[in-house]
Design a protein around this motif. Structure first.
Motif, PDB file in Angstrom:
ATOM      1  N   PHE A 380       0.886  -1.189   0.089  1.00 39.19           N
ATOM      2  CA  PHE A 380       0.053   0.195  -0.074  1.00 39.19           C
ATOM      3  C   PHE A 380       0.824   1.359   0.014  1.00 39.19           C
ATOM      4  O   PHE A 380       0.517   2.411  -0.650  1.00 39.19           O
ATOM      5  N   GLU A 381       2.171   1.364   0.798  1.00 39.60           N
ATOM      6  CA  GLU A 381       2.586   2.324   0.543  1.00 39.60           C
ATOM      7  C   GLU A 381       3.209   2.799  -0.687  1.00 39.60           C
ATOM      8  O   GLU A 381       3.028   4.108  -1.192  1.00 39.60           O
ATOM      9  N   GLN A 382       3.819   1.735  -1.789  1.00 47.26           N
ATOM     10  CA  GLN A 382       4.191   1.875  -3.051  1.00 47.26           C
ATOM     11  C   GLN A 382       2.935   2.565  -3.907  1.00 47.26           C
ATOM     12  O   GLN A 382       3.026   3.527  -4.509  1.00 47.26           O
ATOM     13  N   HIS A 383       1.786   2.105  -3.517  1.00 43.15           N
ATOM     14  CA  HIS A 383       0.622   2.082  -4.243  1.00 43.15           C
ATOM     15  C   HIS A 383       0.124   3.494  -4.031  1.00 43.15           C
ATOM     16  O   HIS A 383      -0.325   4.396  -5.061  1.00 43.15           O
ATOM     17  N   ARG A 384       0.137   4.169  -2.658  1.00 42.32           N
ATOM     18  CA  ARG A 384      -0.162   5.562  -2.530  1.00 42.32           C
ATOM     19  C   ARG A 384       0.929   6.438  -3.064  1.00 42.32           C
ATOM     20  O   ARG A 384       0.409   7.437  -3.457  1.00 42.32           O
ATOM     21  N   LEU A 385       2.079   6.181  -2.996  1.00 40.83           N
ATOM     22  CA  LEU A 385       3.135   6.965  -3.776  1.00 40.83           C
ATOM     23  C   LEU A 385       2.950   7.158  -5.111  1.00 40.83           C
ATOM     24  O   LEU A 385       3.219   8.361  -5.496  1.00 40.83           O
ATOM     25  N   SER A 386       2.283   6.378  -5.784  1.00 45.13           N
ATOM     26  CA  SER A 386       2.043   6.378  -7.020  1.00 45.13           C
ATOM     27  C   SER A 386       0.821   7.344  -7.285  1.00 45.13           C
ATOM     28  O   SER A 386       0.527   7.753  -8.632  1.00 45.13           O
ATOM     29  N   ASN A 387      -0.009   7.590  -6.392  1.00 45.29           N
ATOM     30  CA  ASN A 387      -1.306   8.193  -6.527  1.00 45.29           C
ATOM     31  C   ASN A 387      -0.955   9.788  -5.936  1.00 45.29           C
ATOM     32  O   ASN A 387      -1.567   9.980  -4.839  1.00 45.29           O
ATOM     33  N   PHE A 388      -0.071  10.397  -6.464  1.00 43.23           N
ATOM     34  CA  PHE A 388       0.028  11.693  -6.034  1.00 43.23           C
ATOM     35  C   PHE A 388      -1.252  12.602  -5.844  1.00 43.23           C
ATOM     36  O   PHE A 388      -1.515  13.437  -4.811  1.00 43.23           O
ATOM     37  N   MET A 389      -2.025  12.603  -6.685  1.00 45.69           N
ATOM     38  CA  MET A 389      -3.241  13.301  -6.896  1.00 45.69           C
ATOM     39  C   MET A 389      -4.199  13.000  -5.751  1.00 45.69           C
ATOM     40  O   MET A 389      -4.853  13.943  -4.922  1.00 45.69           O
ATOM     41  N   GLY A 390      -4.350  11.762  -5.364  1.00 46.32           N
ATOM     42  CA  GLY A 390      -4.899  11.280  -4.320  1.00 46.32           C
ATOM     43  C   GLY A 390      -4.413  11.894  -2.888  1.00 46.32           C
ATOM     44  O   GLY A 390      -5.135  12.376  -2.131  1.00 46.32           O
ATOM     45  N   ALA A 391      -2.940  11.791  -2.889  1.00 50.79           N
ATOM     46  CA  ALA A 391      -2.517  12.436  -1.701  1.00 50.79           C
ATOM     47  C   ALA A 391      -2.690  13.907  -1.081  1.00 50.79           C
ATOM     48  O   ALA A 391      -2.887  14.205  -0.366  1.00 50.79           O
ATOM     49  N   MET A 392      -2.740  14.500  -2.652  1.00 46.25           N
ATOM     50  CA  MET A 392      -2.867  16.012  -2.396  1.00 46.25           C
ATOM     51  C   MET A 392      -4.342  16.288  -1.866  1.00 46.25           C
ATOM     52  O   MET A 392      -4.489  17.087  -1.273  1.00 46.25           O
ATOM     53  N   LEU A 393      -5.424  15.531  -2.595  1.00 46.76           N
ATOM     54  CA  LEU A 393      -6.661  15.698  -2.175  1.00 46.76           C
ATOM     55  C   LEU A 393      -6.978  15.392  -0.687  1.00 46.76           C
ATOM     56  O   LEU A 393      -7.712  15.948  -0.028  1.00 46.76           O
ATOM     57  N   GLN A 394      -6.330  14.298  -0.397  1.00 48.12           N
ATOM     58  CA  GLN A 394      -6.205  13.708   0.999  1.00 48.12           C
ATOM     59  C   GLN A 394      -5.797  14.761   1.969  1.00 48.12           C
ATOM     60  O   GLN A 394      -6.504  15.064   2.840  1.00 48.12           O
ATOM     61  N   HIS A 395      -4.475  15.579   1.641  1.00 44.92           N
ATOM     62  CA  HIS A 395      -4.210  16.516   2.374  1.00 44.92           C
ATOM     63  C   HIS A 395      -4.928  17.723   2.482  1.00 44.92           C
ATOM     64  O   HIS A 395      -5.327  18.014   3.769  1.00 44.92           O
ATOM     65  N   HIS A 396      -5.587  17.975   1.608  1.00 48.30           N
ATOM     66  CA  HIS A 396      -6.398  19.502   1.583  1.00 48.30           C
ATOM     67  C   HIS A 396      -7.819  18.845   2.335  1.00 48.30           C
ATOM     68  O   HIS A 396      -8.426  19.769   3.085  1.00 48.30           O
ATOM     69  N   THR A 397      -8.262  17.787   1.962  1.00 45.92           N
ATOM     70  CA  THR A 397      -9.654  17.410   2.558  1.00 45.92           C
ATOM     71  C   THR A 397      -9.694  17.010   4.164  1.00 45.92           C
ATOM     72  O   THR A 397     -10.405  17.638   4.803  1.00 45.92           O
ATOM     73  N   LEU A 398      -8.302  16.602   4.419  1.00 45.57           N
ATOM     74  CA  LEU A 398      -8.221  16.524   5.908  1.00 45.57           C
ATOM     75  C   LEU A 398      -8.283  17.652   6.578  1.00 45.57           C
ATOM     76  O   LEU A 398      -8.828  17.848   7.606  1.00 45.57           O
ATOM     77  N   LYS A 399      -7.768  18.681   5.969  1.00 44.79           N
ATOM     78  CA  LYS A 399      -7.691  20.023   6.682  1.00 44.79           C
ATOM     79  C   LYS A 399      -8.960  20.835   6.527  1.00 44.79           C
ATOM     80  O   LYS A 399      -9.917  20.815   7.697  1.00 44.79           O
ATOM     81  N   SER A 400      -9.818  20.651   5.403  1.00 41.16           N
ATOM     82  CA  SER A 400     -10.981  21.376   5.353  1.00 41.16           C
ATOM     83  C   SER A 400     -12.022  20.734   5.893  1.00 41.16           C
ATOM     84  O   SER A 400     -12.903  21.379   6.774  1.00 41.16           O
ATOM     85  N   THR A 401     -12.441  19.365   5.380  1.00 39.38           N
ATOM     86  CA  THR A 401     -13.527  18.717   6.189  1.00 39.38           C
ATOM     87  C   THR A 401     -13.402  18.491   7.663  1.00 39.38           C
ATOM     88  O   THR A 401     -14.286  18.398   8.348  1.00 39.38           O
ATOM     89  N   LYS A 402     -12.005  18.270   8.095  1.00 36.41           N
ATOM     90  CA  LYS A 402     -11.945  18.016   9.531  1.00 36.41           C
ATOM     91  C   LYS A 402     -12.340  19.365  10.266  1.00 36.41           C
ATOM     92  O   LYS A 402     -13.179  18.935  11.180  1.00 36.41           O
TER      93      LYS A 402
END
Length: 413
Positions: A380-402
């Motif tokens: 899963f670590e490698q899989h997530r590294l390949s999904n930069f768009m997802g990580a970026m969205l996760q970062h911003h969502t975490l902040k705003s939704t949280k």
């Protein structure tokens, strides 16, 4: 001793397999994960319903959870699931960031059911009396939310090859984030086919579908106003039984004994009423996903007449279980032919059984799905590294939704 792996399902509603195809789909997924050795907890913020399945019978733990409440954080941390399955993107929006914070190593899977943005964009185009175009999706508000949710997850389960292709070509979603997993059925064996009622022992036309689903309500109006009077003219003795969970007053008002257009409401056993009918009518004019009602017709050996939208992604290169047409006159002729001509009817029935066995047999998908989950959990670590768009969205969502959720929680106090 190996610790039992835990799966947490976060449900939009409690499963009602007798009310909708979505409920049946959820029970299939539970069975798939249980076969892989997972212990399953099903959590939902929904109210209990009279028709929900007794999860205890399936050895599934049931847990009520609250929206915008940090009690979920404590619950999920203690449970510590290996895999979290979100039932539709709305649940990922609400709870995904909490899962990321409290169980960062849990594999996050989204079960899309159907692409909501596709269904809504098609519905809008239909209401505005114009052809649907994929560019409609770019202005559909829900598309922005749904695609973001798909990108944030490790894997999205797709029920339709057409929708999978759409996500890859129109939204440029990486193939690695999508997995084709249609309805999972037991193959139909010859002894079961022999037990099905014959052409002569069946009667009536049938429509079946949950009325909380707008495409179903629209199809019933279409039948009532346009299609049924033309069928009735050719087959005066014909009866149309309209079944479906959650009929509103406007649905019930369509009942007309004189025209043999009968609103039957919820079927106590959907398979029984479909098996007794001679022909299923499904003139769907918009929608998405694959249609549980049409798959159920095939399982029951009941031929159907539907539209291009109705049959979308369902039969591959195999001939349909009856007829597919978007033209009213052709639809009526096809319905009448299937109703009156045994030879055509028997051939259509065989086609349906072929589709079930070749495209929806559980055995075709079980092993591959199990391998996929194992692979993702190990990598899963490698899989997530390949999904930069997802990580970026996760970062911003975490902040705003949280912070939005924390604010709502404080306000609720």
């Amino acid at each position: 001793m190996n610790q039992v792996q835990k799966l947490l399902i976060i449900g939009f509603v409690w499963p009602e397999p007798n009310s909708s195809a979505a409920g049946g789909r959820m029970m299939q997924l539970i069975s798939l994960f249980k076969a892989q050795g997972f212990s399953v907890t099903f959590a939902s913020p929904a109210q209990n319903s009279d028709f929900m399945v007794d999860l205890g019978v399936y050895e599934v733990d049931k847990k009520s959870i609250e929206l915008n409440n940090s009690s979920f954080d404590i619950f999920v941390k203690e449970l510590n699931p290996a895999v979290v399955l979100f039932d539709r993107f709305m649940m990922e929006e609400q709870f995904g960031w909490r899962v990321v914070e409290n169980c960062p190593d849990a594999l996050r899977i989204l079960d899309t059911e159907d692409l909501h943005c596709l269904r809504l964009a098609r519905q809008k185009a239909f209401k505005e009396n114009r052809s649907f175009s994929t560019t409609d999706l770019f202005v559909e508000e829900v598309a922005k939310r749904e695609i973001a949710s798909i990108l944030r997850c490790d894997l999205s389960l797709m029920i339709s090859e057409f929708e999978m292709e759409l996500l890859e070509s129109t939204f440029k979603i990486d193939k690695a984030l999508l997995y084709y997993l249609p309805f999972l059925l037991e193959p139909i064996i010859s002894s079961e086919i022999e037990e099905l009622p014959s052409f002569e022992n069946r009667k009536d036309f049938i429509f079946i579908g949950n009325f909380l689903h707008e495409p179903n309500w629209n199809a019933v109006q279409y039948l009532k106003e346009t299609i049924w009077p033309l069928i009735k003219k050719q087959v005066p003795e014909a009866v149309l039984n309209v079944y479906g969970a959650y009929p509103s007053q406007k649905v019930i008002q369509l009942n007309n004994g004189k025209d043999s257009f009968l609103i039957m409401g919820r079927a106590s056993n959907a398979q029984d009423v479909v098996t007794e009918a001679r022909v299923v009518l499904a003139p769907l004019r918009f929608g998405a996903g694959i249609k549980g009602k049409l798959l159920e017709a095939m399982q029951c050996g009941t031929p159907s007449v539907t539209t291009t939208i109705g049959s979308e992604s369902m039969h591959g290169d195999l001939p349909w279980n009856g007829f597919i047409t978007d033209d009213v006159a052709d639809f009526v002729d096809a319905a009448v032919q299937l109703y009156l001509d045994k030879t055509i009817w028997v051939k259509a029935q065989k086609n349906g059984i072929e589709i079930v066995n070749q495209r929806y047999s559980k055995g075709l998908f079980e092993t591959d799905f199990s391998t996929k989950i194992e692979f993702l959990r190990s990598n899963f670590e490698q899989h997530r590294l390949s999904n930069f768009m997802g990580a970026m969205l996760q970062h911003h969502t975490l902040k705003s939704t949280k912070y939005m959720s924390r604010w709502i929680e404080e306000k609720n106090k």
